[in-house]
Structures are given as structure tokens and as C-alpha cells.
Design a protein around this motif. Structure first.
Motif, PDB file in Angstrom:
ATOM      1  N   ALA A 109      19.755 -22.464  14.601  1.00 39.75           N
ATOM      2  CA  ALA A 109      20.139 -21.047  14.661  1.00 39.75           C
ATOM      3  C   ALA A 109      20.037 -20.386  13.289  1.00 39.75           C
ATOM      4  CB  ALA A 109      21.555 -20.912  15.216  1.00 39.75           C
ATOM      5  N   SER A 110      20.221 -21.166  12.220  1.00 39.57           N
ATOM      6  CA  SER A 110      20.163 -20.622  10.855  1.00 39.57           C
ATOM      7  C   SER A 110      18.752 -20.189  10.458  1.00 39.57           C
ATOM      8  CB  SER A 110      20.682 -21.657   9.857  1.00 39.57           C
ATOM      9  OG  SER A 110      19.924 -22.847   9.958  1.00 39.57           O
ATOM     10  N   SER A 111      17.733 -20.637  11.214  1.00 41.31           N
ATOM     11  CA  SER A 111      16.346 -20.278  10.914  1.00 41.31           C
ATOM     12  C   SER A 111      15.867 -19.072  11.731  1.00 41.31           C
ATOM     13  CB  SER A 111      15.415 -21.459  11.203  1.00 41.31           C
ATOM     14  OG  SER A 111      15.667 -22.519  10.312  1.00 41.31           O
ATOM     15  N   VAL A 112      16.777 -18.467  12.498  1.00 42.27           N
ATOM     16  CA  VAL A 112      16.393 -17.418  13.448  1.00 42.27           C
ATOM     17  C   VAL A 112      16.875 -16.051  12.965  1.00 42.27           C
ATOM     18  CG1 VAL A 112      16.603 -16.629  15.843  1.00 42.27           C
ATOM     19  CG2 VAL A 112      16.481 -19.081  15.349  1.00 42.27           C
ATOM     20  N   ALA A 126       2.587 -11.638  12.676  1.00 35.63           N
ATOM     21  CA  ALA A 126       2.046 -11.668  11.318  1.00 35.63           C
ATOM     22  C   ALA A 126       3.115 -11.515  10.251  1.00 35.63           C
ATOM     23  CB  ALA A 126       1.016 -10.545  11.155  1.00 35.63           C
ATOM     24  N   VAL A 127       4.269 -10.967  10.617  1.00 35.38           N
ATOM     25  CA  VAL A 127       5.192 -10.436   9.603  1.00 35.38           C
ATOM     26  C   VAL A 127       6.150 -11.439   8.957  1.00 35.38           C
ATOM     27  CG1 VAL A 127       7.110  -8.805   9.262  1.00 35.38           C
ATOM     28  CG2 VAL A 127       5.052  -8.078  10.474  1.00 35.38           C
ATOM     29  N   PRO A 128       6.858 -12.304   9.703  1.00 31.30           N
ATOM     30  CA  PRO A 128       8.064 -12.941   9.142  1.00 31.30           C
ATOM     31  C   PRO A 128       7.890 -13.695   7.827  1.00 31.30           C
ATOM     32  CG  PRO A 128       7.940 -13.327  11.504  1.00 31.30           C
ATOM     33  CD  PRO A 128       6.644 -12.689  11.103  1.00 31.30           C
ATOM     34  N   GLU A 129       7.052 -14.724   7.804  1.00 32.66           N
ATOM     35  CA  GLU A 129       6.931 -15.541   6.584  1.00 32.66           C
ATOM     36  C   GLU A 129       6.256 -14.755   5.458  1.00 32.66           C
ATOM     37  OE1 GLU A 129       7.122 -18.710   3.911  1.00 32.66           O
ATOM     38  OE2 GLU A 129       8.296 -18.161   5.672  1.00 32.66           O
ATOM     39  N   MET A 130       5.275 -13.946   5.825  1.00 40.72           N
ATOM     40  CA  MET A 130       4.591 -13.102   4.847  1.00 40.72           C
ATOM     41  C   MET A 130       5.588 -12.140   4.184  1.00 40.72           C
ATOM     42  SD  MET A 130       1.387 -10.588   5.713  1.00 40.72           S
ATOM     43  CE  MET A 130       2.345  -9.513   6.800  1.00 40.72           C
ATOM     44  N   LEU A 131       6.430 -11.502   4.986  1.00 38.84           N
ATOM     45  CA  LEU A 131       7.415 -10.551   4.461  1.00 38.84           C
ATOM     46  C   LEU A 131       8.492 -11.272   3.652  1.00 38.84           C
ATOM     47  CD1 LEU A 131       8.565  -7.664   4.310  1.00 38.84           C
ATOM     48  CD2 LEU A 131       9.795  -8.149   6.436  1.00 38.84           C
ATOM     49  N   GLN A 132       8.958 -12.405   4.164  1.00 35.34           N
ATOM     50  CA  GLN A 132       9.989 -13.175   3.453  1.00 35.34           C
ATOM     51  C   GLN A 132       9.511 -13.551   2.059  1.00 35.34           C
ATOM     52  OE1 GLN A 132      11.269 -16.433   1.569  1.00 35.34           O
ATOM     53  NE2 GLN A 132       9.971 -17.192   3.200  1.00 35.34           N
ATOM     54  N   ALA A 273      14.726 -18.801   5.693  1.00 33.82           N
ATOM     55  CA  ALA A 273      15.001 -17.706   6.627  1.00 33.82           C
ATOM     56  C   ALA A 273      16.135 -16.809   6.127  1.00 33.82           C
ATOM     57  CB  ALA A 273      15.345 -18.260   8.008  1.00 33.82           C
ATOM     58  N   ASN A 274      17.168 -17.423   5.511  1.00 32.64           N
ATOM     59  CA  ASN A 274      18.309 -16.600   5.075  1.00 32.64           C
ATOM     60  C   ASN A 274      17.987 -15.771   3.840  1.00 32.64           C
ATOM     61  OD1 ASN A 274      18.357 -18.569   3.117  1.00 32.64           O
ATOM     62  ND2 ASN A 274      20.298 -19.485   3.747  1.00 32.64           N
ATOM     63  N   ASP A 275      16.752 -15.920   3.283  1.00 30.41           N
ATOM     64  CA  ASP A 275      16.312 -15.048   2.199  1.00 30.41           C
ATOM     65  C   ASP A 275      15.647 -13.779   2.725  1.00 30.41           C
ATOM     66  OD1 ASP A 275      17.029 -16.600  -0.178  1.00 30.41           O
ATOM     67  OD2 ASP A 275      15.612 -18.065   0.601  1.00 30.41           O
ATOM     68  N   LEU A 276      15.488 -13.691   4.044  1.00 30.80           N
ATOM     69  CA  LEU A 276      14.953 -12.468   4.657  1.00 30.80           C
ATOM     70  C   LEU A 276      16.051 -11.844   5.511  1.00 30.80           C
ATOM     71  CD1 LEU A 276      12.679 -10.489   5.278  1.00 30.80           C
ATOM     72  CD2 LEU A 276      11.929 -12.013   7.117  1.00 30.80           C
ATOM     73  N   PRO A 277      16.800 -10.873   4.959  1.00 31.46           N
ATOM     74  CA  PRO A 277      17.869 -10.244   5.734  1.00 31.46           C
ATOM     75  C   PRO A 277      17.311  -9.560   6.978  1.00 31.46           C
ATOM     76  CG  PRO A 277      18.030  -9.661   3.395  1.00 31.46           C
ATOM     77  CD  PRO A 277      16.707 -10.330   3.597  1.00 31.46           C
ATOM     78  N   ALA A 278      18.059  -9.617   8.081  1.00 36.01           N
ATOM     79  CA  ALA A 278      17.617  -9.001   9.339  1.00 36.01           C
ATOM     80  C   ALA A 278      17.307  -7.521   9.144  1.00 36.01           C
ATOM     81  CB  ALA A 278      18.681  -9.197  10.414  1.00 36.01           C
ATOM     82  N   GLU A 279      18.096  -6.846   8.276  1.00 33.08           N
ATOM     83  CA  GLU A 279      17.864  -5.403   8.091  1.00 33.08           C
ATOM     84  C   GLU A 279      16.548  -5.131   7.363  1.00 33.08           C
ATOM     85  OE1 GLU A 279      21.070  -6.658   5.026  1.00 33.08           O
ATOM     86  OE2 GLU A 279      20.551  -7.080   7.122  1.00 33.08           O
ATOM     87  N   VAL A 280      16.133  -6.057   6.464  1.00 35.73           N
ATOM     88  CA  VAL A 280      14.845  -5.895   5.767  1.00 35.73           C
ATOM     89  C   VAL A 280      13.696  -6.064   6.760  1.00 35.73           C
ATOM     90  CG1 VAL A 280      13.315  -6.881   4.004  1.00 35.73           C
ATOM     91  CG2 VAL A 280      15.754  -6.593   3.528  1.00 35.73           C
ATOM     92  N   LEU A 281      13.801  -7.074   7.625  1.00 34.76           N
ATOM     93  CA  LEU A 281      12.786  -7.274   8.663  1.00 34.76           C
ATOM     94  C   LEU A 281      12.728  -6.066   9.592  1.00 34.76           C
ATOM     95  CD1 LEU A 281      10.733  -8.947  10.262  1.00 34.76           C
ATOM     96  CD2 LEU A 281      12.656 -10.096  11.397  1.00 34.76           C
ATOM     97  N   GLN A 282      13.894  -5.607  10.043  1.00 33.81           N
ATOM     98  CA  GLN A 282      13.927  -4.476  10.971  1.00 33.81           C
ATOM     99  C   GLN A 282      13.346  -3.212  10.338  1.00 33.81           C
ATOM    100  OE1 GLN A 282      15.157  -4.719  14.371  1.00 33.81           O
ATOM    101  NE2 GLN A 282      13.832  -2.907  14.340  1.00 33.81           N
TER     102      GLN A 282
END
Length: 326
Positions: A109-112, A126-132, A273-282
Motif C-alpha cells: 500500500a505504501s507504493s500506491v 507515462a507519468v508516475p515514475e517519470m514525474l517522481q 513512491a512517497n517522494d511523489l506527493p498525491a497532490e503533485v501527481l494530481q
């Protein structure tokens, strides 16, 4: 009866055709883990390293893939409601446990990271790892501020292109490099203010643009160009070592006094994953939907085209992110 799924399996290091599509048992989540129906996944250089046996981490046989996007089917611990759109990345995915190259994946769950978007799955994939990686390199690594300048060494990579997009949104002047003059326009389209053709040494040319040197730099090529990137950077500027497109990871006979110019800071970034805040992704996904940001997708492949996708990644045939839609 055990439910099955299609997955791309690697029995051991090899060429792209070592990636085999098979029917395997569908994974079942324990509490604290999440079962995701995979809709798309991006390809990453580290998966090439894993496939060729360059990385000294992980075990075989393995379903590779350090990221995936899709929909939650089950979360026994109650962390996410079924039907939630999510990205999953890192945390051992595709290395120490099976990763995203499959119709279904089970991850901690910590990776989601949850999100809401009506964008197509190829774009979302395309976005998650590239953006992180790009966001972390810019903020944690370089700590780049509006009005400053940034050198992106390896600008046509997916992370390099995403860095240009993010830096321009922050009001930073961007210098991007490419070895291929034919890819110059791609860099300008991503937001680069200056493009430098990289024949191995660029510090002099960068200092013709910025006489004092750039305020920050992200090194995506590897240790073979790092010393030159440091020379292109201003006193009190920061160079963040993030990528190894050249597959050169270590500095032989590293002597800091000789290698690092006076007053230039050298750091590194590799995130989770925890270095990419959900709000930054959104916020990034919303900016794509609003037409403010374009995602540097090079090519989209079908699941059955994974061998060709890996061949294209290995050849560096295209600029930008490679995505597989499941």
C-alpha cells in the motif's frame, strides 16, 4: 480453481526476446498489500539494466516493471476503495517481487498513489515514475528556484523532457543537451530555452550562454559526463546525479579535490513512491488535461509488442517515454 493472468516473465538476463508472455496465477493480496488491475505501464532504463543483468539487485524468474497505473480491485487492509485510480511505483516492484508487466499486480500500500483523471491510460501510464524522478531531482536534488537556470544533461530522455516541462512551470531558464542535432526541436517543444549539442564536452558552450555557469544541473547521462557537467555549474550551484543513460555508474579513482570545482555542490536523487506527493501527481495530471502541460510520450505499444518496446529502449530509437497499454 486459481485465476490466471497474462504476464511478461523474465527467467534470467538476456536480449529483449528473453521477455516471454505467459499465463501465470493471478496474485492474491495480503493485508497491507493492494491488488491492481493494470491498464498501462511505462518503460524505464532500470528495467533495461535488470533485463541485461547490469543491476546487482532482484531475483529471477521475475515479472519486471517498476511502475504501473490502473484500478484497485482489492485492498484487504482498507487503504483504498475498489475502483480507485492509482499509480504504483518502486518499493521493490519488478525486482524483489513481481512488477507491473502484467494484467494484475500486487504491491505494498505504501507504493500506491491515488488520483482522479479522465485522461487516456497511455498518458496516465507515462507519468508516475517519470514525474517522481523529475520532480524529485528538481526540488530535493537541485532545489531550483524561480528565476534560476538549469542544465539538463540528457535532455531527450523522458525524465529530461519532463524536467524541462516542470522547470518552465517554475520560471526557470532551461538549457537541454542532446547528442543528436535532429532532436533539437523536440527539446525546444518541451520548453528548453537553449539547446546544446553534446559531443562529450559542453562546459565551454554552456558558459558562453551563462558566463558564471548554470545555477543547477541534473546529470542524466552518467559518470562519464559528470565532471564536465560540474565544470558548467556556477559556484554555489548544485549538480544532481539522477540518471545513467550511458550505463556508467561509478567514478574510477574518485579524488574529490580534483573532480569537484571549488564551491560547486554535488548530490544525487533516487526516489520512492512517497517522494511523489498525491497532490503533485494530481496537479500534473490536471495540467495535462487543461492543455498547460504536454507529456513527452515517444511511442505507445500493445502488451504483445514488449520485445519491440525493449529493443527501441535499448537502441535509444525515440525521444521520450515508452508506454505499454495492457
Amino acid at each position: 480453481m486459481t485465476e490466471t493472468m497474462r504476464a511478461i516473465v523474465l527467467d534470467g538476463p538476456g536480449a529483449p526476446d528473453a521477455l516471454k508472455i505467459r499465463e501465470v496465477p493471478r496474485p492474491v493480496p495480503e493485508p497491507g498489500w493492494v491488488l491492481i488491475q493494470v491498464k498501462a505501464f511505462g518503460l524505464n532504463r532500470s528495467e533495461f539494466h535488470f533485463r541485461t543483468g547490469m543491476g546487482s539487485f532482484g531475483s529471477f524468474p521475475r515479472i519486471p516493471g517498476i511502475e504501473a497505473t490502473g484500478v484497485v480491485l482489492e485492498a484487504p487492509g482498507g487503504e483504498f476503495a475498489p475502483g480507485t485510480q492509482v499509480a504504483a511505483l518502486m518499493g521493490g516492484m519488478g525486482r524483489t517481487f513481481d512488477g507491473g508487466y502484467a494484467e494484475y499486480v500486487v504491491v505494498p500500500a505504501s507504493s500506491v498513489i491515488p488520483f482522479k483523471s479522465e485522461l487516456d491510460w497511455a498518458t496516465l501510464g507515462a507519468v508516475p515514475e517519470m514525474l517522481q524522478t523529475a520532480n524529485g531531482s528538481l526540488t530535493v536534488g537541485v532545489d531550483a528556484q524561480p528565476g534560476s537556470s538549469l542544465l539538463i544533461r540528457g535532455g531527450t530522455s523522458s525524465i529530461g523532457l519532463a524536467l524541462a516541462v516542470l522547470a518552465k512551470r517554475k520560471g526557470i531558464t532551461v538549457v537541454s543537451t542532446t547528442r543528436n542535432p535532429a532532436k533539437t526541436q523536440t527539446l525546444f517543444d518541451a520548453g528548453a530555452d537553449h539547446v546544446v549539442i553534446d559531443a562529450g564536452s559542453i562546459a565551454e558552450e554552456v558558459r558562453r550562454i551563462f558566463s558564471e555557469g548554470v545555477g543547477g544541473a541534473v546529470e542524466l547521462v552518467g559518470t562519464n559526463t559528470l565532471a564536465d557537467t560540474l565544470k558548467a555549474t556556477a559556484v554555489h550551484g548544485t549538480v544532481c546525479f539522477t540518471g545513467m543513460l550511458s550505463d556508467q555508474w561509478t567514478v574510477k579513482d574518485f579524488y574529490p579535490m580534483d573532480f569537484i570545482p571549488n564551491g560547486v555542490r554535488l548530490t544525487a536523487y533516487s526516489g520512492e513512491a512517497n517522494d511523489l506527493p498525491a497532490e503533485v501527481l494530481q496537479e500534473f495530471l490536471d495540467a495535462i488535461a487543461d492543455g498547460q502541460v504536454s507529456v513527452p510520450i515517444a511511442k505507445v505499444y500493445a502488451f504483445d509488442e514488449i520485445v519491440q518496446a525493449h529493443q527501441d529502449m535499448e537502441d535509444g530509437a525515440v525521444a521520450g517515454k515508452l508506454v505499454v497499454v495492457v
